[in-house]
Design an enzyme around this catalytic site. Sequence first.
Site, PDB file in Angstrom:
ATOM      1  N   THR A 277       0.708  -1.228  -0.113  1.00 20.86           N
ATOM      2  CA  THR A 277       0.132   0.016  -0.059  1.00 20.86           C
ATOM      3  C   THR A 277       0.957   1.239   0.143  1.00 20.86           C
ATOM      4  OG1 THR A 277      -0.180   0.119   2.565  1.00 20.86           O
ATOM      5  CG2 THR A 277      -1.639  -1.062   1.396  1.00 20.86           C
ATOM      6  N   ASP A 278       0.264   2.333  -0.160  1.00 28.32           N
ATOM      7  CA  ASP A 278       0.719   3.872  -0.377  1.00 28.32           C
ATOM      8  C   ASP A 278       0.523   4.389   0.962  1.00 28.32           C
ATOM      9  OD1 ASP A 278      -1.822   4.721  -0.333  1.00 28.32           O
ATOM     10  OD2 ASP A 278      -1.615   5.158  -2.324  1.00 28.32           O
ATOM     11  N   LEU A 279       0.757   5.670   1.381  1.00 30.50           N
ATOM     12  CA  LEU A 279       0.489   6.239   2.625  1.00 30.50           C
ATOM     13  C   LEU A 279      -0.850   6.219   2.879  1.00 30.50           C
ATOM     14  CD1 LEU A 279       3.153   9.048   2.550  1.00 30.50           C
ATOM     15  CD2 LEU A 279       3.209   6.848   3.920  1.00 30.50           C
TER      16      LEU A 279
ATOM     17  N   ILE B 149      -4.150   2.367   0.640  1.00 26.40           N
ATOM     18  CA  ILE B 149      -4.386   1.619  -0.765  1.00 26.40           C
ATOM     19  C   ILE B 149      -3.420   1.030  -1.446  1.00 26.40           C
ATOM     20  CG2 ILE B 149      -6.647   3.307  -0.887  1.00 26.40           C
ATOM     21  CD1 ILE B 149      -5.369   4.593  -3.180  1.00 26.40           C
TER      22      ILE B 149
END
Length: 132
Positions: A16-18, A21
């Site tokens: 995931t990203d920050l 997601i």
Amino acid sequence: MSAAHRWPVRVYYEDTDLAGIVYYANYLRFIERARTEMLRAAGFDQDAMRADPGLVFAVRKVDADYLAPARFDDMLKVTTEVLRVSGARIVLRQSVARTGEKALFTAEVTLVALDNQGRAARVPADIRREFG
């Protein structure tokens, strides 16, 4: 043609990203792993094919559509369907969905068979029979 192959994958923090997601490029990793598992489930060992007869599959084209986000800890299912096998190509439809839900990501993927010099090669007859 053989039935669609389904492969489960859980979304880990590293996927995931920050915002929590799934980072867009990781869908390509998920579908790559599912293709490998589809071949393995059908009895094809890619490492053995690379050794003899010196054949590998490479992605030639991906037409991807990102429909909705997957999130940390989601349980996903990657579905792979063979659309056609011809000469040196295999064309697949792959999708990623949360278990029991609509697709979050879809792609049409064209693979090409390559010999150990990187030249186009025919898809082996046993693979054509299994998926053609």
